[in-house]
Design a protein around this motif. Structure first.
Motif, PDB file in Angstrom:
ATOM      1  N   VAL A 139     -10.611   6.955 -10.748  1.00  0.00           N
ATOM      2  CA  VAL A 139     -11.100   6.485  -9.453  1.00  0.00           C
ATOM      3  C   VAL A 139     -10.435   5.161  -9.101  1.00  0.00           C
ATOM      4  O   VAL A 139      -9.994   4.950  -7.961  1.00  0.00           O
ATOM      5  N   THR A 140     -10.342   4.258 -10.077  1.00  0.00           N
ATOM      6  CA  THR A 140      -9.707   2.958  -9.848  1.00  0.00           C
ATOM      7  C   THR A 140      -8.238   3.138  -9.463  1.00  0.00           C
ATOM      8  O   THR A 140      -7.753   2.493  -8.528  1.00  0.00           O
ATOM      9  N   ALA A 141      -7.526   4.019 -10.169  1.00  0.00           N
ATOM     10  CA  ALA A 141      -6.119   4.280  -9.842  1.00  0.00           C
ATOM     11  C   ALA A 141      -6.001   4.862  -8.439  1.00  0.00           C
ATOM     12  O   ALA A 141      -5.107   4.493  -7.672  1.00  0.00           O
ATOM     13  N   GLY A 142      -6.910   5.746  -8.076  1.00  0.00           N
ATOM     14  CA  GLY A 142      -6.908   6.327  -6.740  1.00  0.00           C
ATOM     15  C   GLY A 142      -7.149   5.267  -5.674  1.00  0.00           C
ATOM     16  O   GLY A 142      -6.522   5.275  -4.615  1.00  0.00           O
ATOM     17  N   GLN A 143      -8.041   4.335  -5.968  1.00  0.00           N
ATOM     18  CA  GLN A 143      -8.306   3.256  -5.016  1.00  0.00           C
ATOM     19  C   GLN A 143      -7.083   2.349  -4.867  1.00  0.00           C
ATOM     20  O   GLN A 143      -6.767   1.908  -3.762  1.00  0.00           O
ATOM     21  N   GLU A 144      -6.390   2.088  -5.959  1.00  0.00           N
ATOM     22  CA  GLU A 144      -5.164   1.273  -5.891  1.00  0.00           C
ATOM     23  C   GLU A 144      -4.103   1.971  -5.045  1.00  0.00           C
ATOM     24  O   GLU A 144      -3.434   1.339  -4.216  1.00  0.00           O
ATOM     25  N   ASN A 145      -3.946   3.273  -5.260  1.00  0.00           N
ATOM     26  CA  ASN A 145      -2.978   4.034  -4.462  1.00  0.00           C
ATOM     27  C   ASN A 145      -3.361   4.026  -2.987  1.00  0.00           C
ATOM     28  O   ASN A 145      -2.500   3.891  -2.111  1.00  0.00           O
ATOM     29  N   THR A 146      -4.635   4.176  -2.710  1.00  0.00           N
ATOM     30  CA  THR A 146      -5.112   4.147  -1.326  1.00  0.00           C
ATOM     31  C   THR A 146      -4.832   2.781  -0.698  1.00  0.00           C
ATOM     32  O   THR A 146      -4.410   2.690   0.453  1.00  0.00           O
ATOM     33  N   GLN A 147      -5.054   1.719  -1.476  1.00  0.00           N
ATOM     34  CA  GLN A 147      -4.811   0.373  -0.973  1.00  0.00           C
ATOM     35  C   GLN A 147      -3.318   0.157  -0.678  1.00  0.00           C
ATOM     36  O   GLN A 147      -2.947  -0.419   0.344  1.00  0.00           O
ATOM     37  N   LYS A 148      -2.449   0.652  -1.573  1.00  0.00           N
ATOM     38  CA  LYS A 148      -1.002   0.548  -1.349  1.00  0.00           C
ATOM     39  C   LYS A 148      -0.609   1.309  -0.084  1.00  0.00           C
ATOM     40  O   LYS A 148       0.204   0.835   0.719  1.00  0.00           O
ATOM     41  N   LEU A 149      -1.170   2.488   0.078  1.00  0.00           N
ATOM     42  CA  LEU A 149      -0.889   3.302   1.257  1.00  0.00           C
ATOM     43  C   LEU A 149      -1.336   2.582   2.529  1.00  0.00           C
ATOM     44  O   LEU A 149      -0.611   2.570   3.532  1.00  0.00           O
ATOM     45  N   MET A 150      -2.503   1.962   2.482  1.00  0.00           N
ATOM     46  CA  MET A 150      -3.012   1.221   3.637  1.00  0.00           C
ATOM     47  C   MET A 150      -2.090   0.044   3.968  1.00  0.00           C
ATOM     48  O   MET A 150      -1.823  -0.227   5.144  1.00  0.00           O
ATOM     49  N   MET A 151      -1.595  -0.652   2.941  1.00  0.00           N
ATOM     50  CA  MET A 151      -0.684  -1.773   3.182  1.00  0.00           C
ATOM     51  C   MET A 151       0.616  -1.274   3.808  1.00  0.00           C
ATOM     52  O   MET A 151       1.157  -1.888   4.741  1.00  0.00           O
ATOM     53  N   THR A 152       1.134  -0.160   3.314  1.00  0.00           N
ATOM     54  CA  THR A 152       2.349   0.422   3.868  1.00  0.00           C
ATOM     55  C   THR A 152       2.122   0.816   5.326  1.00  0.00           C
ATOM     56  O   THR A 152       2.981   0.581   6.190  1.00  0.00           O
ATOM     57  N   MET A 153       0.970   1.412   5.590  1.00  0.00           N
ATOM     58  CA  MET A 153       0.660   1.814   6.958  1.00  0.00           C
ATOM     59  C   MET A 153       0.546   0.592   7.870  1.00  0.00           C
ATOM     60  O   MET A 153       0.995   0.629   9.020  1.00  0.00           O
TER      61      MET A 153
END
Length: 184
Positions: A139-153
């Motif tokens: 879950v933590t790794a998924g949240q990190e990936n989501t956060q990276k995606l949000m920053m890219t967006m």
């Protein structure tokens, strides 16, 4: 009334004789209940000095609530546990204890079985804890990936907005420049 007393005494003797076959507390209670259907409860006598093991945990029928008010010496309201082979009341410990020396191995075997169950339960809880830890890591790794995606967006959106601003400034500037050139 004399007949009732004689019947009760005869019944008690019969119950005692039946209970001598199996001296467990449960067997004595069942025998008394069968012979005295009107009894309201039991008292338990414990005579540690008697050589007859029955007297270590003798069950006495109770027919009247007054019997519970003042108990004679060696008579107790507390029922011995069915786990005890030869229960004996200990004034020192304030409860029923095991008197049979050969029953100690049975008690130890039950305790070892309980310990083994606790060990298995502990192992299951450890496995569940490890599974939960892995799931939490995912879950933590998924949240990190989501956060990276949000920053890219966000960066992409800023670039798009920046390009639109540049394009609109260019479009706004060119007509003004074109208009100024036409006046010349």
């Amino acid at each position: 009334m004399a007949d009732e007393t004689q019947n009760a005494v005869a019944g008690a003797q019969t119950a005692t004789q039946n209970a001598e076959v199996d001296t467990s507390v449960k067997a004595q209670e069942e025998s008394l209940k069968k012979n005295f259907p009107t009894l309201i409860g039991y008292l338990y006598m414990s005579d540690p000095d008697n050589t007859n093991p029955l007297w270590h945990h003798y069950v006495m029928p109770v027919f009247d609530e007054k019997a519970y008010e003042e108990l004679p010496w060696h008579v107790y309201k507390e029922r011995p546990s069915d786990d005890l082979v030869d229960p004996l009341y200990s004034v020192k410990s304030g409860g029923w204890i095991e008197n049979a020396h050969d029953a100690q191995s049975q008690i130890l075997a039950k305790d070892h079985a309980k310990i083994a169950q606790l060990g298995q339960s502990n192992q299951i809880h450890t496995e569940q804890s490890e599974m939960l830890t892995k799931a939490l890591a995912n879950v933590t790794a998924g949240q990190e990936n989501t956060q990276k995606l949000m920053m890219t967006m966000q960066k992409t959106m800023l670039q798009i907005v920046g390009q639109n601003n540049n394009a609109s400034q260019t479009n706004n500037a060119e007509p003004t420049n074109n208009a100024g050139q036409t006046n010349k």
